[in-house]
Design a protein around this motif. Structure first.
Motif, short mmCIF file in Angstrom:
data_model
loop_
_atom_site.label_atom_id
_atom_site.label_comp_id
_atom_site.label_asym_id
_atom_site.label_seq_id
_atom_site.Cartn_x
_atom_site.Cartn_y
_atom_site.Cartn_z
N ARG A 1 -4.21 -54.82 19.21
CA ARG A 1 -3.64 -55.86 18.38
C ARG A 1 -4.74 -56.70 17.73
N GLY A 2 -4.67 -56.82 16.41
CA GLY A 2 -5.58 -57.68 15.67
C GLY A 2 -7.04 -57.30 15.82
N LEU A 3 -7.31 -56.02 15.97
CA LEU A 3 -8.68 -55.58 16.26
C LEU A 3 -9.55 -55.67 15.00
N SER A 4 -10.68 -56.36 15.12
CA SER A 4 -11.61 -56.51 14.01
C SER A 4 -13.04 -56.34 14.49
N LYS A 5 -13.89 -55.86 13.58
CA LYS A 5 -15.32 -55.72 13.88
C LYS A 5 -16.12 -56.08 12.64
N ARG A 6 -17.07 -57.00 12.85
CA ARG A 6 -17.95 -57.42 11.76
C ARG A 6 -19.40 -57.21 12.18
N THR B 1 -17.43 -56.40 7.14
CA THR B 1 -16.27 -56.15 8.01
C THR B 1 -15.94 -54.66 7.94
N VAL B 2 -15.98 -53.98 9.10
CA VAL B 2 -15.73 -52.53 9.14
C VAL B 2 -14.39 -52.20 9.79
N ALA B 3 -13.78 -53.18 10.44
CA ALA B 3 -12.43 -53.04 10.98
C ALA B 3 -11.77 -54.40 10.90
N GLU B 4 -10.54 -54.44 10.37
CA GLU B 4 -9.92 -55.74 10.13
C GLU B 4 -8.45 -55.73 10.54
N ASP B 5 -8.14 -56.53 11.55
CA ASP B 5 -6.76 -56.83 11.93
C ASP B 5 -5.93 -55.56 12.14
N GLN C 1 -10.83 -48.84 4.10
CA GLN C 1 -11.71 -50.01 4.15
C GLN C 1 -11.45 -50.86 5.39
N GLY C 2 -11.30 -50.18 6.52
CA GLY C 2 -11.17 -50.87 7.79
C GLY C 2 -9.79 -51.44 8.08
N ARG C 3 -8.83 -51.21 7.21
CA ARG C 3 -7.47 -51.72 7.43
C ARG C 3 -6.47 -50.56 7.37
#
Length: 248
Positions: free
Chosen positions: A7-12, A17-21, A220-222
């Protein structure tokens, strides 16, 4: 909830930003595929789930427990395993010897200096079962270095199954495999245990549409969309971004 829940996984990385929400579920018996164009973030997502890299934000739960503090080895012990795009085998050992190693490690017998490695009949029975499951019995005593690449990919898959995972992430299982040998990979994947949760990250769309019951499209990470193979094939945006263009 049983299985994997993100849930809501993000990586910057700095300002990138390479993974967003990302919200994502993988339950027992699921056969999901993750697709997307070059740079979509597919490998990053799998590395976040398996603990190779840490998320910037978001939660990863397995069977209801937060596993963000678990490293890669701890997640393997919990039941989350991943194969990689490049084979990582002991090339001078035989197929049988390669398969024996993860079983010994799983059972805590990897450092038995004063016992023969093949002295445990239960372990040898498990090795034999894997050889049969992946149609490798005739090659059991052949050095890995002497085998075709498609056969080596089968061995890597068998090695991962020897860890008894409950979640299996396949990072381009057909990568580098000649088209004449792709059927070996597909046949092996179709024989995986029915209760195993499987995520396939793959650019071979024939393989994806044959094996996956649900497809997640990452751009694009989403997550752009998710649906059945028929729904994804009919999605004009997906066709424009991925199916009709280049893919990784």
């Amino acid at each position: 909830m049983l299985g994997l829940e993100v849930r809501g996984l993000s990586k910057r990385f700095g300002g990138l930003t390479v993974a967003e929400d990302i919200d994502f579920d993988l339950r027992p018996g699921d056969r999901k595929a993750l697709i997307g164009p070059n740079g979509a973030g597919k490998s990053t997502f799998s590395n976040l789930v398996t603990g190779i890299i840490a998320p910037s934000s978001g939660t990863i739960r397995f069977d209801g427990s937060d596993i963000r503090s678990c490293n890669e080895a701890q997640r393997v012990k919990l039941g989350i395993a991943k194969t990689f795009q490049i084979t990582n085998l002991f090339r001078e050992l035989t197929v049988r010897e390669n398969l024996r190693l993860p079983i010994l490690e799983r059972k805590g017998k990897g450092y038995r200096f004063f016992k023969r490695a093949n002295s445990d009949t239960r372990i040898e029975a498990e090795v034999s079962a894997l050889l049969e499951q992946f149609a490798l019995a005739a090659l059991a005593d052949t050095k890995v270095a002497d085998l075709a690449y498609g056969q080596q990919r089968l061995i890597e898959l068998a090695l991962t199954l020897a860890l008894k995972p409950r979640v299996l992430i396949l990072d381009e299982p057909a990568a580098g495999v000649p088209s004449s040998e792709t059927h070996l990979i597909i046949d092996a994947l179709e024989r995986l245990p029915a209760d195993l949760a499987v995520l396939i990250i793959e650019h071979d769309m024939d393989l994806v549409f044959r094996l996956a019951s649900q497809i997640v499209v990452l751009v694009q990470g989403r997550i752009l969309t998710e649906g059945t193979p028929a729904e994804i094939a009919a999605n004009e945006r997906v066709r424009e971004l991925y199916l009709g263009g280049s893919h990784d």
